[in-house]
Write a protein that holds these residues in place. Structure first.
Motif, short mmCIF file in Angstrom:
data_model
loop_
_atom_site.label_atom_id
_atom_site.label_comp_id
_atom_site.label_asym_id
_atom_site.label_seq_id
_atom_site.Cartn_x
_atom_site.Cartn_y
_atom_site.Cartn_z
N MET A 111 0.83 -1.21 0.00
CA MET A 111 0.00 0.00 0.00
C MET A 111 0.86 1.25 0.00
O MET A 111 0.53 2.27 -0.62
CB MET A 111 -0.94 -0.01 1.21
CG MET A 111 -1.95 -1.14 1.21
SD MET A 111 -3.00 -1.12 -0.26
CE MET A 111 -3.83 0.45 -0.06
N ARG B 243 1.06 4.73 -2.60
CA ARG B 243 1.10 6.11 -2.12
C ARG B 243 2.36 6.83 -2.62
O ARG B 243 2.33 8.00 -2.97
CB ARG B 243 1.05 6.15 -0.59
CG ARG B 243 0.78 7.53 -0.04
CD ARG B 243 0.76 7.53 1.46
NE ARG B 243 2.09 7.25 1.99
CZ ARG B 243 2.43 7.42 3.26
NH1 ARG B 243 1.52 7.84 4.11
NH2 ARG B 243 3.64 7.16 3.69
N PRO C 188 1.60 2.18 4.99
CA PRO C 188 0.24 1.63 4.99
C PRO C 188 0.27 0.15 4.67
O PRO C 188 1.00 -0.30 3.78
CB PRO C 188 -0.47 2.42 3.87
CG PRO C 188 0.45 3.54 3.52
CD PRO C 188 1.82 3.10 3.87
N GLU D 3 -2.25 -3.45 4.12
CA GLU D 3 -3.61 -3.92 3.80
C GLU D 3 -3.93 -5.12 4.68
O GLU D 3 -3.22 -6.12 4.67
CB GLU D 3 -3.69 -4.32 2.33
CG GLU D 3 -5.09 -4.71 1.88
CD GLU D 3 -5.98 -3.51 1.68
OE1 GLU D 3 -7.20 -3.70 1.53
OE2 GLU D 3 -5.47 -2.38 1.65
N ALA E 122 -4.42 0.49 6.29
CA ALA E 122 -5.13 1.25 5.26
C ALA E 122 -6.63 0.95 5.29
O ALA E 122 -7.06 -0.14 5.67
CB ALA E 122 -4.55 0.91 3.89
N HIS E 123 -7.43 1.94 4.89
CA HIS E 123 -8.88 1.82 4.76
C HIS E 123 -9.56 1.49 6.10
O HIS E 123 -10.58 0.82 6.14
CB HIS E 123 -9.25 0.74 3.74
CG HIS E 123 -8.52 0.85 2.44
ND1 HIS E 123 -8.52 2.00 1.69
CD2 HIS E 123 -7.72 -0.04 1.78
CE1 HIS E 123 -7.77 1.81 0.60
NE2 HIS E 123 -7.27 0.60 0.65
N SER F 47 -5.99 5.06 9.72
CA SER F 47 -5.50 6.12 8.84
C SER F 47 -5.95 7.49 9.33
O SER F 47 -5.18 8.46 9.31
CB SER F 47 -6.00 5.89 7.41
OG SER F 47 -5.56 4.66 6.91
#
Length: 658
Positions: free
Chosen positions: A226, A230, A399, A401, A604-605, A609
């Motif tokens: 991730m 970015r 980040p 996942e 992430a998500h 964050s």
């Protein structure tokens, strides 16, 4: 190959019924003589012993040599039967997927054929001194015996006065610009072995832009994939990145940079080989050092297909630890870069070796051979080498996942929390006789804060049930293995590392993972006596065998000196910028001679964050107002409240968009 032929002849002599006993004894005696010569040779060069093992597999190169030797001896050689498809190959073929986006790209360019003419070009290398020499072994030895030739880093060009490579608003450090200047001048294969924290990812992404090596394939560990997406957005604005998860349902096959982690590479091999990549980056390239592993074979197969379709592709291997056990660890990386194959050096490297005018039997061959390999593209800078170019302290977000069952349950819990807050929000507006669709921005902000505050008060009082605090704890548990894996990579790359976590179970998991990775660690916790804690600190500071300190964010975040390390991993986020800063300052303190890098692992998500964003905004406010002193006593509750408000705002906006 001689050892294999001796083995074959021995088996034939023993099994042939037409050979008399005296003849059999004579043949076996002669074979024993050859075997004795081989054993004596291997005793002088122990790297050959592995070739004499009874289960040594026959490579394609060995099979070719065998055929040539037998034909030269006048022995008829049977045609090789096609290699049977192994169970592993069949399983990989069965797992292949073709995402819809890839199919759409293929249909969009149905007549676009690869340029095989360009790939067919092979630079001529006159066969002179080295034509009949085995060179792979001497090349590896050159890095053991030829180290007097200087640092293993190619000469890089000087940079222009003005930074030509950084995007607007960003600035590259001089060591990064020198690497990119080399790309600008046409160099295309690199083993970029800078220590962590020196910006290898940024260098490789800008290198792709300088070389116009799009589309670019990046094969990376799961913990950083991730972050790669970015970094693409940050360092190459205008270029799009897509990250492959699972079977690639949300893949954008038209993106400029395709990021995939090692674990799912096997199911995407088919279409990755044909997409038309012009560049390939392998992050943490020491992951492929074992040539017999699936991940190594998959990466090398992709690299080979890319070279077949491009005359001069951009190939970059990134690793702070190219050598872990032996110099042989270079083999897979060099094969990926196209410097060698199974038989020996490929034309470009062989040409450099021929130019030296030496053979492995000549004095001075090892330093010359080592320099020839280094000049192929080995770039190695350490923090201490470029310390003057680095900021004294910086925080880098990674980040990750969370794509396992725990990650999915966390995202589901976050959605349920958002719906619960949304129900309360609608209830408050209903009591005020306000239509949610026509509420003013001022009233909306007031009600959102009111609902979030009520949720926060209940969460602090609750002993059970799902709330923002249990959610953040689960996120920490889900990140534990990924964060510990990254800490292990840092420990192997740059030495000692400090790992901070907020919860005991995250610390336990980190210590378990580090032990499995053969990283010796100490533990600094709140339930230790002062004497026990000091013993652990002294071991970390003074014992070179201790590579990691696993610390409680609250118990070890103040008053300790851990400056034997210059890298910090923050596995869990604090609710305050001050607590995070205090943890980093256990390493960044008077007496620290190295720039300090704190690696913050972000899920992430998720709400993780948003928390990171809020902490940074608080830190910025404190820096402006108090020169780094965050004395706001309500900062923790403020971040918690703002995080809940953000979840509710997302739920409201999601409802409106539907």
């Amino acid at each position: 190959m001689i050892a294999l032929l001796v083995r074959e002849e021995r088996q034939r002599a023993k099994a042939d019924p037409e050979v008399s006993e005296p003849e059999r004894a004579e043949v076996l005696k002669r074979l024993d003589g050859v075997a004795t010569i081989l054993a004596k040779t291997a005793a002088r060069d122990t790297s050959l012993i592995a070739l004499l093992e009874s289960d040594r597999a026959m490579t394609d190169a060995a099979r070719s040599i065998r055929r040539r030797m037998l034909e030269d001896a006048g022995i008829e050689v049977e045609e090789d039967a096609p290699a049977p498809v192994s169970a592993e190959q069949a399983e990989v073929a069965e797992r292949q997927v073709l995402p819809d986006s890839v199919r759409a790209r293929q249909l969009a360019n149905p007549f676009l054929a690869p340029d095989f003419d360009a790939a067919a070009y092979v630079p001529p290398v006159p066969a002179r001194r080295l034509a009949n020499w085995e060179l792979i072994g001497p090349l590896f030895k050159s890095f053991e015996y030829g180290s007097g030739a200087g640092a293993a880093s190619m000469e890089l060009p000087e940079i222009a006065e003005r930074d030509r490579f950084a995007p607007s608003g960003l600035e590259l450090m001089p060591h990064q610009s020198r690497f990119l200047e080399s790309v600008q001048r046409g160099h295309r294969t690199f083993l970029l072995a800078d220590e962590p924290g020196l910006g290898k990812t940024a260098q490789s992404l800008i290198a792709a832009s300088v070389a116009n090596a799009y589309p670019l394939l990046a094969v990376v560990p799961n913990v950083v994939k991730m972050n790669w997406a970015r970094e693409v957005e940050q360092w190459t604005p205008g270029r799009r990145a897509t990250v492959i998860h699972g079977d690639g349902e949300d893949l954008d096959a038209f993106a400029d940079v395709v990021v995939i982690n090692y674990e799912v590479l096997d199911r995407h091999l088919g279409w990755l080989k044909t997409l038309g990549f012009k560049g390939m980056v392998v992050d943490e390239a020491h992951f492929i050092k074992n040539l017999s592993s699936q991940r190594s074979r998959h990466v090398l197969a992709l690299a080979k297909s890319l070279r077949e379709r491009n005359r001069d592709p951009l190939m970059i291997a990134l690793t702070g630890t190219p050598l872990i056990n032996t110099v042989e660890d270079f083999r897979a990386i060099w094969q990926f870069l196209g410097w060698i194959d199974e038989k020996g050096p490929r034309p470009a490297l062989l040409g450099h070796l021929e130019e030296a005018g030496l053979t492995p039997a000549d004095f001075g061959f090892f330093p010359a051979a080592r320099q020839a390999v280094v000049d192929m593209g080995i770039v190695r800078r350490r923090k201490v080498d470029v310390a003057k170019d680095l900021p004294a302290k910086r925080v880098v977000d990674l980040p990750v996942e969370l794509d396992d069952d725990l990650g999915r349950s966390i995202r589901q819990a976050e959605r349920e929390l958002g719906q619960r807050l949304l129900t309360r929000y609608r209830a408050v507006l209903g009591n005020r006789n306000t239509d949610p669709k026509s509420v003013s921005s001022t009233e909306r902000a007031e009600v959102v804060r009111l609902v979030a505050q009520a949720e926060l008060d209940e969460s602090k009082a609750a002993k059970t049930g799902e709330n923002v605090f249990t959610m953040v704890r689960k996120i920490g548990q889900a990140k534990a293995v990924l964060a510990a894996d990254y800490a292990a990579q840092l420990a192997r790359s740059v030495g000692k590392v400090v790992f901070f976590a907020k919860h005991i179970d995250v610390m336990d998991k980190a210590e378990e993972v580090l032990a499995k990775r053969d990283i010796r660690s100490v533990s600094i916790r709140g339930d230790q006596s002062a004497a026990a804690r000091q013993k652990e600190i002294d071991a970390f500071q003074n014992d070179p065998e201790v590579q990691a300190a696993v610390c409680s964010l609250t118990a070890a975040g103040v008053g300790l000196n851990l400056q034997a390390a210059s890298d910090v991993v923050l596995a869990e986020l604090s609710w305050t910028a001050a607590e995070q800063q205090q943890a980093i300052d256990r390493v960044h303190r008077i007496g620290q001679e190295m720039p300090v890098t704190a690696w913050r692992i972000i899920a992430a998500h998720t709400i993780d964050s948003k928390i990171a964003e809020l902490i940074d905004s608080k830190a910025g406010l404190a820096a402006r107002a108090l020169d780094g002193e965050d004395s706001d006593a309500s900062a923790e509750s403020s971040v918690q409240l703002l995080a809940l408000m953000a979840i509710l705002d997302d739920a409201i906006d999601g409802t409106r968009s539907r």
